[in-house]
Design a protein around this motif. Structure first.
Motif, PDB file in Angstrom:
ATOM      1  N   ASN A   1      13.946   2.059 -14.875  1.00 31.86           N
ATOM      2  CA  ASN A   1      14.970   1.907 -13.840  1.00 31.86           C
ATOM      3  C   ASN A   1      14.768   2.897 -12.693  1.00 31.86           C
ATOM      4  O   ASN A   1      15.068   2.580 -11.529  1.00 31.86           O
ATOM      5  N   PHE A   2      14.270   4.099 -13.017  1.00 33.53           N
ATOM      6  CA  PHE A   2      13.937   5.054 -11.963  1.00 33.53           C
ATOM      7  C   PHE A   2      12.845   4.491 -11.051  1.00 33.53           C
ATOM      8  O   PHE A   2      12.895   4.647  -9.827  1.00 33.53           O
ATOM      9  N   ILE A   3      11.832   3.858 -11.651  1.00 37.88           N
ATOM     10  CA  ILE A   3      10.739   3.290 -10.865  1.00 37.88           C
ATOM     11  C   ILE A   3      11.265   2.179  -9.954  1.00 37.88           C
ATOM     12  O   ILE A   3      10.909   2.101  -8.770  1.00 37.88           O
ATOM     13  N   ILE A   4      12.128   1.321 -10.494  1.00 41.64           N
ATOM     14  CA  ILE A   4      12.706   0.248  -9.685  1.00 41.64           C
ATOM     15  C   ILE A   4      13.525   0.823  -8.535  1.00 41.64           C
ATOM     16  O   ILE A   4      13.443   0.356  -7.385  1.00 41.64           O
TER      17      ILE A   4
ATOM     18  N   MET B   1       0.825  -1.212   0.000  1.00 36.43           N
ATOM     19  CA  MET B   1       0.000   0.000   0.000  1.00 36.43           C
ATOM     20  C   MET B   1       0.860   1.263   0.000  1.00 36.43           C
ATOM     21  O   MET B   1       0.622   2.198  -0.782  1.00 36.43           O
ATOM     22  N   ARG B   2       1.870   1.299   0.849  1.00 29.50           N
ATOM     23  CA  ARG B   2       2.664   2.521   0.989  1.00 29.50           C
ATOM     24  C   ARG B   2       3.650   2.709  -0.149  1.00 29.50           C
ATOM     25  O   ARG B   2       3.919   3.846  -0.553  1.00 29.50           O
ATOM     26  N   VAL B   3       4.174   1.604  -0.695  1.00 32.27           N
ATOM     27  CA  VAL B   3       5.064   1.729  -1.852  1.00 32.27           C
ATOM     28  C   VAL B   3       4.274   2.227  -3.067  1.00 32.27           C
ATOM     29  O   VAL B   3       4.744   3.097  -3.822  1.00 32.27           O
ATOM     30  N   LEU B   4       3.073   1.698  -3.278  1.00 29.89           N
ATOM     31  CA  LEU B   4       2.246   2.167  -4.393  1.00 29.89           C
ATOM     32  C   LEU B   4       1.907   3.647  -4.240  1.00 29.89           C
ATOM     33  O   LEU B   4       1.870   4.389  -5.230  1.00 29.89           O
TER      34      LEU B   4
ATOM     35  N   ARG C   1       3.129   7.229  -6.876  1.00 29.82           N
ATOM     36  CA  ARG C   1       2.052   7.867  -7.634  1.00 29.82           C
ATOM     37  C   ARG C   1       2.586   8.872  -8.656  1.00 29.82           C
ATOM     38  O   ARG C   1       2.068   8.949  -9.784  1.00 29.82           O
ATOM     39  N   ASN C   2       3.636   9.636  -8.311  1.00 28.66           N
ATOM     40  CA  ASN C   2       4.173  10.628  -9.250  1.00 28.66           C
ATOM     41  C   ASN C   2       4.882   9.967 -10.423  1.00 28.66           C
ATOM     42  O   ASN C   2       4.703  10.359 -11.587  1.00 28.66           O
ATOM     43  N   PHE C   3       5.686   8.944 -10.127  1.00 28.05           N
ATOM     44  CA  PHE C   3       6.371   8.229 -11.197  1.00 28.05           C
ATOM     45  C   PHE C   3       5.382   7.505 -12.101  1.00 28.05           C
ATOM     46  O   PHE C   3       5.568   7.450 -13.318  1.00 28.05           O
ATOM     47  N   THR C   4       4.337   6.941 -11.500  1.00 23.77           N
ATOM     48  CA  THR C   4       3.334   6.229 -12.294  1.00 23.77           C
ATOM     49  C   THR C   4       2.629   7.181 -13.250  1.00 23.77           C
ATOM     50  O   THR C   4       2.382   6.848 -14.422  1.00 23.77           O
ATOM     51  N   PHE C   5       2.325   8.379 -12.780  1.00 25.52           N
ATOM     52  CA  PHE C   5       1.689   9.379 -13.651  1.00 25.52           C
ATOM     53  C   PHE C   5       2.618   9.759 -14.812  1.00 25.52           C
ATOM     54  O   PHE C   5       2.194   9.810 -15.968  1.00 25.52           O
TER      55      PHE C   5
END
Length: 335
Positions: free
Chosen positions: A278-281, A189-192, A196-200
């Protein structure tokens, strides 16, 4: 979050949370979890009966007037699929049984808050209560639609899939009461939330590169035959961003388009796969490390929220002196 995490490190607070959790909170939420598992079991039985075994239909022989030629190769052509009960689907009624507890629980929550307060200040009501309203509404709609229409219809399948998403989220919510699963769910939950900014940003790039692919290629893939061309390119862009390059087989094979395609494809790979992915990872790793340092306090805080919910919903006869003492005495062996 400030210095509030230090509260959950104190021994007195830990003992108080443990007492309330073991006295009544765990059992209170266990009842809800077991009722939710009943709903999950009923949905599984319904899906097997209606979708997997096609239980609402039967195969009948075609009339002789259709000149059906019966032989080993064309035997299925001599059968027609007919609805057993054309007036309804009685199996859909079982989907309502598992929602009874959630519906009654929601009514008690609304009664505690007050209907007038909900109507006058809906923005101040807990968002989880509104999520519960949507969830129960979806469950009721699924049962009604499946009783009225064919479960194989598009709208019936969409509602069923939406219901399954809510059921999955609610399963995660209930699994928090077990110490084995609570750390894992809190991490997810907290990692997701941290992503949120990277996912957008990742989604914006996928949309941009899907427009690029729309210009460069003719999307005639059989897997996208029922989708608009742009959506097919959107999924191609998404697949490229995670390292699936099946799109290469379908680019326009003229000299000019080939040069343009490979140039844009190289940019997609660099931006989406090498940089953003790679940034997301890396961000997931950093967020995981940050949360793992406070995981024990986060779990204690979550238990406090569950305790507060149970105390607001428990009936008066359960609120005895044994469960609600004025003070606690903790004895320890000095040795």
């Amino acid at each position: 979050i400030g210095n509030e995490w230090s509260v959950f490190k104190t021994k007195a607070v830990k003992d108080l949370i443990k007492f309330k959790w073991e006295s009544y909170t765990f059992n209170f939420h266990l009842v809800g979890f077991l009722n939710h598992m009943v709903l999950l079991l009923l949905i599984a039985v319904y899906d097997v009966r209606v979708y997997l075994n096609d239980g609402l239909y039967e195969w009948k022989d075609k009339p002789e007037s259709e000149n059906c030629v019966i032989n080993l190769a064309e035997k299925e052509d001599c059968k027609i699929r007919e609805r057993i009960d054309p007036h309804g689907n009685d199996f859909a009624f079982i989907l309502l049984i598992g929602v009874v507890y959630s519906f009654v629980y929601l009514l008690f929550q609304m009664k505690r808050i007050g209907v007038w307060k909900i109507m006058c200040a809906p923005h101040k009501v807990d968002p989880f209560i509104w999520a519960e309203v949507v969830y129960i509404t979806i469950c009721i709609l699924v049962s009604l639609v499946h009783q009225t229409y064919d479960p194989q219809d598009f709208i019936a399948k969409i509602l069923m899939l939406v219901q399954l998403v809510f059921v999955l989220l609610k399963t995660f919510k209930y699994l928090r009461i077990y110490e084995l699963f609570s750390p894992l769910i809190q991490m997810i939950m907290r990692v997701l939330w941290d992503l949120r900014n990277f996912t957008f940003m990742f989604g914006v790039n996928i949309m941009f590169f899907s427009i690029v692919l729309t210009i460069l290629q003719n999307n005639k893939s059989p897997m996208y035959i029922y989708l608009p061309g742009y959506l097919g390119n959107f999924f191609d862009s998404l697949r490229c961003s995670i390292g699936n390059f099946e799109v290469i087989k379908r680019f326009q094979r003229t000299t000019e388009s080939s040069i343009l395609f490979w140039f844009c494809w190289a940019i997609i790979i660099v931006v989406q796969v090498i940089i953003l992915l790679n940034f997301i990872i890396a961000d997931i790793t950093a967020s995981y490390n940050k949360i793992s340092k406070r995981l024990a306090e986060i779990i204690q805080q979550d238990k406090c929220a569950l305790i507060s919910e149970s105390e607001k919903m428990l009936p008066k006869f359960v609120q005895t002196q044994a469960n609600y003492p004025k003070f606690l005495i903790k004895r320890e062996d000095a040795s």
